[in-house]
Design a protein around this motif. Structure first.
Motif: not given
Ligand SMILES: Nc1ncnc2c1ncn2[C@@H]1O[C@H](COP(=O)(O)OP(=O)(O)OP(=O)(O)O)[C@@H](O)[C@H]1O
Length: 625
Positions: A59, A72, A74, A93-100, A115
């Motif tokens: 980011l 950041l 990501i 975990a939440s915010g670990a980067g799965k979606t990214s 990005l």
């Protein structure tokens, strides 16, 4: 190889070392048991695996006049493999980067913006670019939210997808057989002819919807299927059914890769491989059946009776990154991770559109009108409200057109009735148009990004249904007001003016709907765009009295031209004498020039085309991820 030589649906695209497409069944290549192997270690199989290497997603901090800095990281040096013939889950975990990571792998990170993406993705040892429209034909993508056409049945949804995405040579009979076969494989036979449903009517269940979403992707026989949280929102039975389906798809030799959040132990044990992300880095990759051993070896033995999916997340969340890095976790990317046949070469896929834009238009139009037929409520409400409003106007301006125009107050009243009618038409269709477009927008984005159709047939088909809806409402309005108010212009003229106006207004709504995903924003902006038209059109205040800087705005107001047309047709043939004088004076005061009637019509057409074109360009850019 012809369709006759292989059972329909079993033909999958394969790629030889030169990156050329070869038709072969991948089924035979992946009948092995590699439960004990780390992901991707079987070198024979790496050929058809999806491998990603050195993926970074940053980011950026972009400040005017300053050098860009990284705000950041990501994703950091992310690597991994999704094996053909297996299901692979991305967890964290939440915010670990799965979606990214998922967005990088599916080519959904916008190429412009804050990005920056780095790294390489290979399929069968040849580089692929998931942002590339041609390469994307290899990928099926099932989003977390089901975006299905609500008034279609599962059978129709699968048929629509098959017809528009399979090779041109596939006959209708073959498509029917394929749809039948997929419905069976999806366990949707009993629900095949039930409406999918949504806000307007309850249809099939959530689990069935998810299976239809998967089915519309599977029907195009992608080699790789990505699913974003395929079990979210489903009960444990429906989740298990979806996992079983994905397992069957993988067993046919496909790559099945999905993100998943808090799976039950049953669901967890049903997938083959696990990729665990922690703070944007790869913490662990391996076979699910080895998870307990791998975690024990790293010093985190799994407690008895603990859901392993919860355990892996607990370990990643409750321990410091530095401590975890001292264990066997966070191993760096192996040098031979990418078995590359030619890293310079990008996969070459000859792109050909399966069907012509005319076939696309035909299928889209058929679906649009089926929608109106199965869900007529919106049209009925629209027509009813318009008729009631028209009746109220009709009462207010009862017989006004037949009264003696030598009295100036009569001419004023006729003018008022026409302007009111135009304003009512301007706003009349907006709510329906914005609501319908907001409802259909996600469906368009999914179907367009998965290469169902091009943008022009889509817009033409939407225009088809909008024209129908607008015509129904405007016809009802004109039928009511024309005789109640007693205008002297022809019925056809009044109908044509209000209809044109209504189509321009709908075009504005569609344009705003293209800019904003949220219908509330589009509605709010519609008011801001349309209300000033009342002043710029010259019907309330003479244009000459407006400040010079805003006078240009009259030329982009549909109300300007529609009002001038209505006044021209109504006042051009008044009784000779005082009545005629009053009529001509009114035309003059409102800047109406009879000789310019055709220009007014052309201006309305121009505005209509202009707004449509802007909408198309905006939506095209939004869909271009
Ligand atoms: N476009 C973006 N702008 C700013 N931060 C972003 C962007 N995309 C991702 N991030 C940040 O990157 C991190 C990873 O986000 P991501 O959505 O990939 O996590 P996730 O594992 O999918 O989380 P969740 O399970 O909660 O959806 C988060 O801290 C998120 O805030």
């Amino acid at each position: 190889m012809t369709m006759d030589e292989l059972p329909i649906g079993d033909v999958e695209k394969g790629y030889d070392n030169k990156g050329e497409i070869t038709n072969k069944t991948l089924v035979s290549s992946f009948g092995y048991d590699s439960n004990k192997e780390p992901i991707g270690s079987n070198k024979d199989l790496t050929k058809n695996n999806l491998v990603w290497s050195g993926i970074n997603l940053k980011l950026m901090d972009r400040k005017k006049g300053k050098k860009d800095g990284v705000k950041l990281n990501i994703l950091k040096d992310v690597w991994g493999t999704a094996e053909a013939g297996k299901t692979t889950a991305i967890m964290g975990a939440s915010g670990a980067g799965k979606t990214s990571l998922f967005q990088v792998l599916t080519g959904r990170i916008p190429s412009q913006g804050n990005l920056v993406q780095e790294g390489s993705i290979y399929l069968g040892g040849v580089r692929v670019d998931p942002r590339n429209r041609e390469h994307r034909k290899l990928f099926g993508y099932v989003a977390q939210e089901d975006t299905l056409h609500e008034t279609s049945t599962p059978r129709e949804a699968l048929r629509f997808s098959a017809k528009l995405r399979l090779a041109h040579a596939t006959t209708d009979e073959e498509i029917e057989q394929l749809v039948e076969k997929k419905l069976k494989a999806l366990g949707l036979e009993s629900a095949a002819d039930t409406i999918i449903g949504g806000g307007f009517k309850k249809g099939i269940s959530g689990g069935q919807k998810k299976r239809v979403s998967i089915g519309v992707e599977l029907i195009a026989s992608p080699s790789i299927i990505f699913l974003d949280e395929p079990t979210s929102g489903l009960d444990s039975y429906a989740a298990a059914q979806v996992m079983q389906l994905l397992d069957d798809v993988a067993k046919e030799g496909n790559i099945v890769l999905f993100t998943i959040h808090q799976p039950s132990s049953k669901v967890f044990s049903s997938f083959d491989n696990l990729i665990l992300l922690n703070k944007g880095q790869i913490m662990h990759q391996g076979s699910v059946s080895n998870t307990a051993n791998d975690f024990s070896a790293a010093g985190f033995p799994m407690p008895d009776n603990y859901n392993p999916a919860d355990w892996v997340i607990d370990v990643s969340e409750t321990n410091q990154l530095d401590d975890l890095k001292k264990t066997t976790f966070f191993s760096s990317e192996p040098k031979d991770n990418t078995i590359v046949t030619d890293s310079q070469k990008t996969l070459a896929i000859p792109y050909s559109k399966p069907v012509s834009i005319f076939v696309e238009l035909q299928y889209l139009l058929r679906r649009e009108f089926r929608d109106i037929k199965r869900n007529p409520l919106m049209t009925v409400i629209n027509v009813t409200i318009t008729s009631i409003l028209a009746a109220i106007f009709g009462l207010m301006f009862w017989d006004v057109g037949r009264k003696d125009r030598s009295e100036i107050i009569v001419v004023q009243a006729v003018l008022g009735s026409l302007v009111n009618l135009m304003i009512s038409t301007l706003f009349g269709q907006s709510n329906t148009a914005i609501a319908v477009f907001a409802r259909d927008r996600p469906l368009f984005l999914r179907e367009y990004s998965t290469d169902h159709y091009s943008i022009v047939p889509y817009f033409l088909s939407k225009l088809g249904s909008e024209m129908f809806n607008a015509f129904a409402a405007v016809l009802a309005q004109t039928l009511v007001v024309f005789w109640m108010m007693g205008f002297t212009m022809g019925f056809g003229h009044l109908l044509a003016i209000t209809y044109s106006m209504s189509l321009v207004s709908t075009a504005v709504c569609v344009m705003l709907g293209a800019f904003f995903a949220n219908p509330e924003n589009a509605t709010a902006l519609f008011t801001v765009v349309v209300v000033p038209q009342l002043y710029f059109s010259g019907v309330f205040i003479s244009i000459e009295l407006l400040p010079d800087v805003v006078q240009w705005a009259q030329y982009v107001c549909s109300l300007t031209y529609a009002s001038r047309l209505a006044l021209a047709y109504e006042f051009q043939n008044c009784e000779p004498g005082l009545a005629e004088e009053n009529c001509l004076a009114t035309l003059d005061r409102n800047n109406v020039e009879i000789d310019n009637i055709w220009w007014y019509w052309l201006a309305l057409l121009g505005l209509f085309l202009g707004f449509r074109l802007i909408a198309m360009i905006v939506l095209r850019s939004k869909a271009n991820y």
